[in-house]
Design an enzyme around this catalytic site. Sequence first.
Site, PDB file in Angstrom:
ATOM      1  N   LYS A 190      -4.331   7.913   6.569  1.00 21.57           N
ATOM      2  CA  LYS A 190      -4.337   7.578   8.001  1.00 21.57           C
ATOM      3  C   LYS A 190      -3.310   8.391   8.778  1.00 21.57           C
ATOM      4  CE  LYS A 190      -6.182   2.943   7.402  1.00 21.57           C
ATOM      5  NZ  LYS A 190      -5.960   2.744   5.950  1.00 21.57           N
TER       6      LYS A 190
ATOM      7  N   ASN B 112      -0.450  -5.767  13.317  1.00 18.55           N
ATOM      8  CA  ASN B 112      -1.183  -4.645  12.729  1.00 18.55           C
ATOM      9  C   ASN B 112      -2.680  -4.942  12.837  1.00 18.55           C
ATOM     10  OD1 ASN B 112       1.328  -3.753  11.948  1.00 18.55           O
ATOM     11  ND2 ASN B 112       1.084  -4.299   9.785  1.00 18.55           N
TER      12      ASN B 112
ATOM     13  N   ASN C 206       6.797  -7.512   6.662  1.00 20.52           N
ATOM     14  CA  ASN C 206       5.528  -6.916   7.058  1.00 20.52           C
ATOM     15  C   ASN C 206       4.398  -7.701   6.426  1.00 20.52           C
ATOM     16  OD1 ASN C 206       3.870  -4.512   8.107  1.00 20.52           O
ATOM     17  ND2 ASN C 206       3.233  -4.603   5.979  1.00 20.52           N
ATOM     18  N   GLU C 207       3.517  -8.217   7.258  1.00 19.93           N
ATOM     19  CA  GLU C 207       2.272  -8.837   6.832  1.00 19.93           C
ATOM     20  C   GLU C 207       2.443  -9.914   5.770  1.00 19.93           C
ATOM     21  OE1 GLU C 207      -0.688  -5.850   5.980  1.00 19.93           O
ATOM     22  OE2 GLU C 207      -0.922  -5.470   8.120  1.00 19.93           O
TER      23      GLU C 207
ATOM     24  N   GLU D 163       0.579  -1.314  14.040  1.00 18.20           N
ATOM     25  CA  GLU D 163      -0.231  -0.442  13.183  1.00 18.20           C
ATOM     26  C   GLU D 163      -1.660  -0.441  13.691  1.00 18.20           C
ATOM     27  OE1 GLU D 163      -0.273  -1.169   8.938  1.00 18.20           O
ATOM     28  OE2 GLU D 163       1.898  -1.457   8.879  1.00 18.20           O
TER      29      GLU D 163
ATOM     30  N   TYR E 148     -11.342  -1.803   8.698  1.00 20.47           N
ATOM     31  CA  TYR E 148     -11.536  -2.740   7.590  1.00 20.47           C
ATOM     32  C   TYR E 148     -12.557  -3.820   7.949  1.00 20.47           C
ATOM     33  CZ  TYR E 148      -7.495  -0.558   5.380  1.00 20.47           C
ATOM     34  OH  TYR E 148      -6.629   0.346   4.801  1.00 20.47           O
TER      35      TYR E 148
ATOM     36  N   ASP F 172       0.811  -1.213   0.000  1.00 24.84           N
ATOM     37  CA  ASP F 172       0.000   0.000   0.000  1.00 24.84           C
ATOM     38  C   ASP F 172       0.853   1.275   0.000  1.00 24.84           C
ATOM     39  OD1 ASP F 172      -2.366   1.493   0.239  1.00 24.84           O
ATOM     40  OD2 ASP F 172      -2.257   1.499   2.426  1.00 24.84           O
TER      41      ASP F 172
END
Length: 614
Positions: A593, A491, A439-440, A529, A497, A170
Site C-alpha cells: 500500500k 483506520n 493500534n486497532e 489509515e 477489504y 501486519d
Amino acid sequence: MLYPIENKVREVKNLCGIWNFKVDVENVGIQEKWFEKPLTDTVPMAVPASYNDLFTDEKIKEHVGYVWYETDFIIPDSWEEKRIVLRFGSATHHAYVYVDGKQVVYHKGGFLPFEADITELMEKSNLENHRLTVALSNVLDWTCIPCGEVISKEGDGYPEGFHFQETYFDFYNYSGIHRPVKLYTTSKKYIEDIVIKTEVEGLQSNYSGEEMLTVEDYKALDCKELPTAESAVVKIKIQSTDTLKALMVLDEEGAVVAMETRFKVSGQDYYAEIKLDNPTLWNPGAAYLYQLRVEGEQDVYSETFGIRTIETNEKQFLINGRPFYFKGFGRHEDSDIHGKGMDEALNIRDFNLLKWIGANSFRTSHYPYSEEHMMLADREGFVVIDEVPAVGMCFWDGQSVFGGNRVNDETLKHHLDALREMYERDKNHPSVVMWSVANEAATHEEGAVPYFEKVIETMRELDDSRPITMVHTTGADGDKVSQWLDVICVNRYYAWYTDHSHIEVIGLQLEKEMRRWNEKYQKPVILSEYGADTIAGYHKLPAVAFTEEFQCDYLDEFHKVFDQLDFMIGEHVWAYCDFQTKQGLNRVDGNKKGVFTRNRQPKMAAFRLKERWK
Ligand code: GCB
C-alpha cells in the site's frame, strides 16, 4: 531517560559494527550458561540491523527463540573516576545482557531504550578486554506488546516439532539489535533526567477563531505569518544526584538568552522556571530549537526543546493557537536488507521524501521509532503522533481478545511499562504532539473497557500536556473507550477489504461513519489509515485494483469526503512505503500500500498527493 551525549564531562563510545552472532537452535543457551565463556561457532553480524534478511538460510530467518550476540570493549584509563553506563537504543524483543559473564540487565520490549550502570563491575575488574554478550529472544506471546503466540502442531501431517511464531499484526517480526549500542560516561554524581514543559503568553496565531475550516481555509492559514508569542515560561524539573549550579537557555545561534541559578529542591528533584521574552516558537514546517544547558558541580547536560502549545476542541487540533490539519502517513521502520535496523541514510531520505510530497506529519505506527528519527522530526518541523507498540489486540473473526485467556494482567503491566518508557524517552520532543496508546484493539469488547481506562489514565498521569488518541478499527457504535480520548483516529479500507474495488461506495460509507464518530464523541477525527495495495509499474485503463491508477482514484474518493467535513483534522495515508510482512494469501512479498516503493521511489499516487498537499 536522557540520550547519550558528549560534552566536557561526558564521553560516548559507539559499540556498533561487526559483532559475533549465533543462533540458539535448541534454545538451550541460557540453561547452559553460554554467557560464561566466549561464544563458539559464531558468524559475523552487523549491529544495528535485523538479522533476518542477512542470511540465505530460512531456518535462521524464521528461527523462533534466542539468538546470541557478542562483542568486546575496552574501558580507557581516563574513565577511572567516571560512572559508566551501557545503553541499547533497542533490542527486539527480550534481551538478557551480560558483561564478562555477569548479567547486567534484562529488558522486555523491542522498541525502547534500556541501560545498565556497569561502573562497579568495571571498578572490580582487572581485565583489559571486556566481553559483552546478549541473549536475544524474538518470541511474542499474550503477555507482550505487540501480541503474538507460538503455535505448535502435531499429529497427522505435521513433521515432529512443527512450530512457528504467529503474530496478529501486519509487519514482519524483524528481530535483532535494531538501534545503536553505546557506552557513555557521566561524573560520579550526575544529572539523571530533565523534564521541560513550556507555557506561552501573548500568543498571536493569526487565526480569528471564526474561519470555517474548509480545505481552502487551511490553505489560507498556511500562507499567513507564523504564530508568535510575547513570552514563554520554561518549567523545568531535573532529577540529579549532583548539586545543580545553573541553568542556561541557548538559542539556535548558541547565544545564552536566559539563565537561572535558583532552584526549589526536594531530595534529588530540582525545580526552576525561566521566563523568555519574545521566544521563537517551534512551528510545524518551521522548527526552532532551544537548548537547556544544565550545569552541576560535576556533571553537565544539554537538552533540546521547542516552545509550542497544543489544544484540542470538538473540531480542531490547535498548534500555537492555529488549527492544524495532519497531512502525511502511517509508516514503518522497514527497508531491504536492514529490516528494522536503524539507518541514518534512510532516515534522511525519508524526511526529504516527506518534505517533497508536502507531508507535515506522521504516526510512528506501530511502535516508537528510533531516537535519531525523533531528533530529525524535531529539527525538520514534522508533527508526530507517537505510538506505543500495542498492536495485534483484535481478531476479525469474532474471537475475544480481552475476555478470555489472551490479554491478561501481565499484558497490561507490560503495556503500562512501555507507555512509561515511551514517555520518558520522548517527553521533551516538540515534534511529539499526541500519544497513541494502541493500534486497532478490540474496543467493542467489555473487557477492553477497564483495560483501556487504566491505559489512558496512566498516559494522562504521565503527561497532562499532550492529547491522547488510540487508533481504531472498531466502528463508532461498537467502540466503548473513546470517551477518555481527545482525538479520534480511525483506520478505514472501504472498497478494499470490504466491497473490494467498488470505489463508488467510499463516499457514502465514509461520510456516514465519520459523522457518527463526531456526533457520538464531539471530538475531532483523523483518518489515520486508508489505502490500497499497488504494484509499482502495474498500469491499466480503466483502472483495476492493484494498479497505480486505482491507487490514485481510491485516495481521491476519500479526499472528496474529508474536504466537506469540518471536524476532520487530518489524513494519514497507509502507507508511506511498501513494507515487509509475514507471508500470507493477501501479501505478495509484503504490504504494497506504499505511496513509495520499499526502495523509496514514488508511485503515481505520490504525485497526486504532492499536488493535493502542496
Ligand atoms: C491496518 C493496520 C496496518 C495494516 C493495514 C493493512 O489497519 O493498522 O498495520 O498494515 O491495516 O494494510 O491491512
